[in-house]
Design a protein around this motif. Structure first.
Motif, PDB file in Angstrom:
ATOM      1  N   ILE A  95       0.863  -1.180   0.000  1.00 43.56           N
ATOM      2  CA  ILE A  95       0.000   0.000   0.000  1.00 43.56           C
ATOM      3  C   ILE A  95       0.897   1.227   0.000  1.00 43.56           C
ATOM      4  O   ILE A  95       1.879   1.282   0.735  1.00 43.56           O
ATOM      5  CB  ILE A  95      -0.932   0.011   1.229  1.00 43.56           C
ATOM      6  CG1 ILE A  95      -1.969  -1.115   1.118  1.00 43.56           C
ATOM      7  CG2 ILE A  95      -1.640   1.360   1.374  1.00 43.56           C
ATOM      8  CD1 ILE A  95      -2.867  -1.242   2.332  1.00 43.56           C
ATOM      9  N   VAL A  96       0.560   2.208  -0.824  1.00 47.12           N
ATOM     10  CA  VAL A  96       1.352   3.424  -0.944  1.00 47.12           C
ATOM     11  C   VAL A  96       0.632   4.571  -0.240  1.00 47.12           C
ATOM     12  O   VAL A  96      -0.531   4.853  -0.512  1.00 47.12           O
ATOM     13  CB  VAL A  96       1.601   3.785  -2.424  1.00 47.12           C
ATOM     14  CG1 VAL A  96       2.310   5.141  -2.536  1.00 47.12           C
ATOM     15  CG2 VAL A  96       2.432   2.695  -3.104  1.00 47.12           C
ATOM     16  N   LEU A  97       1.342   5.220   0.691  1.00 46.90           N
ATOM     17  CA  LEU A  97       0.827   6.361   1.450  1.00 46.90           C
ATOM     18  C   LEU A  97       1.790   7.532   1.261  1.00 46.90           C
ATOM     19  O   LEU A  97       2.816   7.401   0.594  1.00 46.90           O
ATOM     20  CB  LEU A  97       0.723   6.004   2.942  1.00 46.90           C
ATOM     21  CG  LEU A  97       0.008   4.704   3.302  1.00 46.90           C
ATOM     22  CD1 LEU A  97       0.100   4.447   4.803  1.00 46.90           C
ATOM     23  CD2 LEU A  97      -1.453   4.750   2.860  1.00 46.90           C
ATOM     24  N   THR A  98       1.468   8.688   1.867  1.00 48.09           N
ATOM     25  CA  THR A  98       2.342   9.848   1.715  1.00 48.09           C
ATOM     26  C   THR A  98       2.657  10.483   3.065  1.00 48.09           C
ATOM     27  O   THR A  98       1.906  10.329   4.033  1.00 48.09           O
ATOM     28  CB  THR A  98       1.733  10.936   0.802  1.00 48.09           C
ATOM     29  OG1 THR A  98       0.958  11.845   1.585  1.00 48.09           O
ATOM     30  CG2 THR A  98       0.868  10.334  -0.291  1.00 48.09           C
ATOM     31  N   HIS A  99       3.757  11.238   3.086  1.00 52.39           N
ATOM     32  CA  HIS A  99       4.149  11.980   4.282  1.00 52.39           C
ATOM     33  C   HIS A  99       3.326  13.257   4.455  1.00 52.39           C
ATOM     34  O   HIS A  99       3.481  13.947   5.458  1.00 52.39           O
ATOM     35  CB  HIS A  99       5.631  12.347   4.215  1.00 52.39           C
ATOM     36  CG  HIS A  99       6.558  11.204   4.463  1.00 52.39           C
ATOM     37  ND1 HIS A  99       6.739  10.649   5.708  1.00 52.39           N
ATOM     38  CD2 HIS A  99       7.345  10.490   3.612  1.00 52.39           C
ATOM     39  CE1 HIS A  99       7.607   9.658   5.626  1.00 52.39           C
ATOM     40  NE2 HIS A  99       7.989   9.522   4.367  1.00 52.39           N
ATOM     41  N   LEU A 100       2.468  13.567   3.494  1.00 49.28           N
ATOM     42  CA  LEU A 100       1.729  14.827   3.521  1.00 49.28           C
ATOM     43  C   LEU A 100       0.347  14.676   4.144  1.00 49.28           C
ATOM     44  O   LEU A 100      -0.302  15.663   4.454  1.00 49.28           O
ATOM     45  CB  LEU A 100       1.591  15.353   2.081  1.00 49.28           C
ATOM     46  CG  LEU A 100       1.291  16.821   1.853  1.00 49.28           C
ATOM     47  CD1 LEU A 100       2.333  17.716   2.503  1.00 49.28           C
ATOM     48  CD2 LEU A 100       1.216  17.111   0.349  1.00 49.28           C
ATOM     49  N   ASP A 101      -0.079  13.437   4.381  1.00 45.15           N
ATOM     50  CA  ASP A 101      -1.480  13.198   4.711  1.00 45.15           C
ATOM     51  C   ASP A 101      -1.815  13.323   6.193  1.00 45.15           C
ATOM     52  O   ASP A 101      -0.975  13.112   7.071  1.00 45.15           O
ATOM     53  CB  ASP A 101      -1.887  11.801   4.228  1.00 45.15           C
ATOM     54  CG  ASP A 101      -2.344  11.808   2.789  1.00 45.15           C
ATOM     55  OD1 ASP A 101      -3.554  11.715   2.552  1.00 45.15           O
ATOM     56  OD2 ASP A 101      -1.490  11.932   1.899  1.00 45.15           O
ATOM     57  N   HIS A 102      -3.084  13.611   6.436  1.00 41.43           N
ATOM     58  CA  HIS A 102      -3.704  13.496   7.754  1.00 41.43           C
ATOM     59  C   HIS A 102      -3.592  12.034   8.179  1.00 41.43           C
ATOM     60  O   HIS A 102      -3.697  11.121   7.364  1.00 41.43           O
ATOM     61  CB  HIS A 102      -5.169  13.918   7.637  1.00 41.43           C
ATOM     62  CG  HIS A 102      -5.915  14.009   8.932  1.00 41.43           C
ATOM     63  ND1 HIS A 102      -6.255  12.901   9.671  1.00 41.43           N
ATOM     64  CD2 HIS A 102      -6.416  15.081   9.599  1.00 41.43           C
ATOM     65  CE1 HIS A 102      -6.933  13.287  10.748  1.00 41.43           C
ATOM     66  NE2 HIS A 102      -7.028  14.602  10.728  1.00 41.43           N
ATOM     67  N   ASP A 103      -3.401  11.807   9.462  1.00 40.40           N
ATOM     68  CA  ASP A 103      -3.172  10.441   9.935  1.00 40.40           C
ATOM     69  C   ASP A 103      -4.375   9.526   9.731  1.00 40.40           C
ATOM     70  O   ASP A 103      -4.232   8.306   9.750  1.00 40.40           O
ATOM     71  CB  ASP A 103      -2.765  10.455  11.412  1.00 40.40           C
ATOM     72  CG  ASP A 103      -1.987   9.218  11.790  1.00 40.40           C
ATOM     73  OD1 ASP A 103      -0.950   8.942  11.151  1.00 40.40           O
ATOM     74  OD2 ASP A 103      -2.424   8.506  12.711  1.00 40.40           O
ATOM     75  N   ALA A 104      -5.554  10.105   9.527  1.00 40.37           N
ATOM     76  CA  ALA A 104      -6.729   9.279   9.253  1.00 40.37           C
ATOM     77  C   ALA A 104      -6.629   8.567   7.914  1.00 40.37           C
ATOM     78  O   ALA A 104      -7.363   7.604   7.671  1.00 40.37           O
ATOM     79  CB  ALA A 104      -8.001  10.130   9.292  1.00 40.37           C
ATOM     80  N   ASN A 105      -5.735   9.036   7.052  1.00 37.33           N
ATOM     81  CA  ASN A 105      -5.496   8.331   5.793  1.00 37.33           C
ATOM     82  C   ASN A 105      -4.126   7.665   5.798  1.00 37.33           C
ATOM     83  O   ASN A 105      -3.569   7.374   4.752  1.00 37.33           O
ATOM     84  CB  ASN A 105      -5.610   9.292   4.606  1.00 37.33           C
ATOM     85  CG  ASN A 105      -5.961   8.566   3.307  1.00 37.33           C
ATOM     86  OD1 ASN A 105      -6.554   7.485   3.325  1.00 37.33           O
ATOM     87  ND2 ASN A 105      -5.602   9.163   2.185  1.00 37.33           N
ATOM     88  N   VAL A 106      -3.615   7.424   7.000  1.00 35.12           N
ATOM     89  CA  VAL A 106      -2.344   6.730   7.171  1.00 35.12           C
ATOM     90  C   VAL A 106      -2.516   5.546   8.124  1.00 35.12           C
ATOM     91  O   VAL A 106      -2.313   4.389   7.748  1.00 35.12           O
ATOM     92  CB  VAL A 106      -1.237   7.683   7.682  1.00 35.12           C
ATOM     93  CG1 VAL A 106       0.056   6.913   7.945  1.00 35.12           C
ATOM     94  CG2 VAL A 106      -0.984   8.808   6.673  1.00 35.12           C
ATOM     95  N   SER A 107      -2.915   5.811   9.361  1.00 36.65           N
ATOM     96  CA  SER A 107      -3.002   4.745  10.368  1.00 36.65           C
ATOM     97  C   SER A 107      -3.949   3.603  10.002  1.00 36.65           C
ATOM     98  O   SER A 107      -3.638   2.438  10.278  1.00 36.65           O
ATOM     99  CB  SER A 107      -3.393   5.347  11.725  1.00 36.65           C
ATOM    100  OG  SER A 107      -2.289   6.012  12.304  1.00 36.65           O
TER     101      SER A 107
END
Length: 422
Positions: free
Chosen positions: A122-134
Motif C-alpha cells: 500500500i502506498v501512502l504519503t508523508h503529507l497526509d492526515h493520519d486518518a489516511n495513514v493509520s
C-alpha cells in the motif's frame, strides 16, 4: 490583486453569505469574532441548524418502520444520498454515511485488508492526515508492506517522481489526500489515480480538506473511493464516503447479520445519526443557492454547486494572496508550503507558519484573546510535522480562510500579528 478581489466581491455577495451564518456575529473581549479555524471545522448556515432541529421535532424515528415518521426518515435519508451524489458527481447508491471520515476509512481498510497479505503493498504519503495513514498501516499486522511517498520540503509538495516509483505491480492500493489539511497543498490526484490504475491498484482519496474549497467530480477522477466530512464544508459532524458500485458490492464488510446485504446500507452499521443527515441536505442546498446567485442559468443542483465553487475559489484566491503577502513581510516568519502566487492554483487558503521567538500555542492564544480563531499543533498531520522537525516544539500556527471571511478580517489579523510579534 485588487482587481481579483473586486471581481469576486461582485460575484460573491458577502453580505448575503455572512447573513446565512449566525455564529459570525459573536464577539470576544469586545473584538469581533474572526473564524479562521475552518480547517478544523467550518461554521454552519442557519438552514442546517433548522434542518437538524426540524427533524428532531417532527420526524425522529428509526428506519424501515410501517408508520409515518419512519417513512419520512427513509425518504429524508434517500434525499440526502441524492444531495451528496450531486455534490460529488456520482449515483446515490454509491454514497455511504458514517460518523466521520476516520471511522469510514477504518471500515474500508478492514474490508480491503481481508484480501491482502505478505507481498502486497500500500502506498501512502508523508503529507497526509493520519486518518489516511493509520488505518492502512494497521494492515501491516497482516504482512502488508507500506511504502511512503517523499515530499519536497521546500514547498511541501509531493514528489511525483517518487509516487511513480513507489507504485509497482505489488501495489494494491494508493491512499492520498486531495489537499493537505496542514499546509494547503493540492495534490495532482487525477494523475495519482491514473498511475494507480495503470498498475492495477485501487485509489483512495481523502477529500476532507479540499471539499470546502473546490469542486469534486469522482467520475472525472475515476477514483475507487473518496471520503469527506460534511462539518468541513458547512454541514454537521458526519462522514461521507463515495465508493464505486462494483467495490461496494464485491468487498466483504464487517457487519451485523441483521443488516441488509444491499448497497450502500451494508456499509452502514447500527442506527445512523438521522438528524445530522438531514442537515447534510441543507448544507448542499446552501451551496446550490449560492451558486444560483452567481449563475442564474444553473439548471440543476450539481450545476449550481459547481457555480458556487467557482465563485468561492476566486474569492478565496484574493484573500489568500493578501494574507500570504502580508505574512511574508513579518520579520522572523517562516511559511510552510507554496508561497509563489503563480502556483496558488496548487494550494488551498490554509496557511501554516512559525514565527521566531513565539511558539504556535502562544500565537494562537494571544490571537484568540483578540477574537481571531486559529489552530496550533499538528492537526493529525503527524508524519508531516515530524518530517519537517516541528512536532517537538509545537507544530505550526494554522490560519484557515473560508468563503465567509473578508478582506477586512485579513488586514486586522495581519495587524494583530505584527503587534504581537513586534
Amino acid at each position: 490583486m485588487l482587481t481579483i478581489q473586486n471581481e469576486t466581491t461582485a460575484a460573491l455577495d458577502l453580505g448575503w453569505v455572512r447573513s446565512q451564518f449566525p455564529s459570525l456575529v459573536q464577539t470576544v473581549n469586545g473584538h469581533p469574532a474572526t473564524f479562521l479555524d475552518g480547517p478544523g471545522g467550518t461554521q454552519v448556515p442557519e438552514r442546517v441548524i433548522d434542518a437538524i432541529s426540524d427533524y428532531l421535532k417532527r420526524d425522529n424515528a428509526n428506519t424501515c418502520g410501517a408508520y409515518a415518521t419512519s417513512r419520512h426518515t427513509d425518504a429524508m435519508i434517500a434525499g440526502t444520498r441524492s444531495a451528496m451524489a450531486d455534490f460529488l458527481g456520482c449515483d446515490p447508491d454509491e454514497i455511504v454515511f458514517g460518523p466521520n471520515m476516520t471511522s469510514l476509512t477504518f471500515a474500508i481498510s478492514r474490508s480491503i485488508g481481508r484480501e491482502l497479505g505478505p507481498g502486497d503493498e500500500i502506498v501512502l504519503t508523508h503529507l497526509d492526515h493520519d486518518a489516511n495513514v493509520s488505518p492502512w498501516r494497521a494492515l501491516e499486522e497482516r504482512g502488508v508492506t507500506i511504502r511512503m511517498v517523499e515530499i519536497h520540503e521546500d514547498d511541501c509538495t509531493l514528489d511525483m517522481d517518487d509516487v511513480a516509483r513507489k507504485i509497482t505491480e505489488r501495489t494494491k492500493l494508493v491512499a492520498v489526500g486531495y489537499a493537505s489539511n496542514a499546509v494547503g497543498t493540492i495534490n495532482d490526484v487525477a494523475e495519482i489515480v491514473r498511475l494507480a490504475h495503470e498498475r492495477g491498484a485501487m485509489a483512495y482519496i481523502d477529500a476532507v480538506h479540499y471539499a470546502p474549497h473546490g469542486p469534486i467530480d469522482v467520475r472525472a477522477l475515476d477514483c475507487d473511493f473518496l471520503v469527506c466530512s460534511t462539518y468541513k464544508f458547512f454541514g454537521p459532524h458526519m462522514g461521507v464516503l463515495h465508493g464505486k458500485r462494483e467495490h461496494l458490492k464485491r468487498l466483504d464488510p464487517f457487519k451485523v447479520r441483521a443488516n441488509t446485504n444491499t448497497i450502500p446500507n451494508r456499509w452502514e452499521w447500527g442506527t445512523l445519526n438521522h438528524e445530522c443527515i438531514a442537515g447534510i441536505t441543507a448544507c448542499v442546498d446552501y451551496l446550490a443557492d449560492l451558486g444560483r446567485q452567481v449563475k442564474a442559468s444553473a439548471s440543476t443542483r450539481r450545476a449550481a454547486v459547481l457555480a458556487a465553487y467557482d465563485a468561492i475559489g476566486k474569492h478565496e484566491r484574493g484573500l489568500m494572496e493578501s494574507l500570504i503577502c502580508g505574512l511574508l513581510a513579518i520579520p522572523g516568519l517562516k511559511l510552510y508550503g507554496i508561497s509563489d502566487p503563480k502556483r496558488f492554483d496548487r494550494r488551498c487558503p490554509t496557511i501554516a507558519v512559525r514565527i521566531k521567538g513565539h511558539t504556535p500555542l502562544e500565537l494562537a492564544s494571544q490571537l484568540g484573546e483578540r477574537g481571531f480563531f486559529t489552530w496550533d499543533g499538528n492537526y493529525y498531520a503527524l508524519n508531516l510535522t515530524e518530517r519537517l522537525d516541528v512536532e517537538k516544539d509545537g507544530g505550526f500556527l494554522r490560519i484557515g480562510l473560508a468563503h465567509y471571511n473578508t478582506a477586512e478580517e485579513v488586514e486586522r489579523l495581519l495587524a494583530a500579528l505584527r503587534d504581537i510579534t513586534g
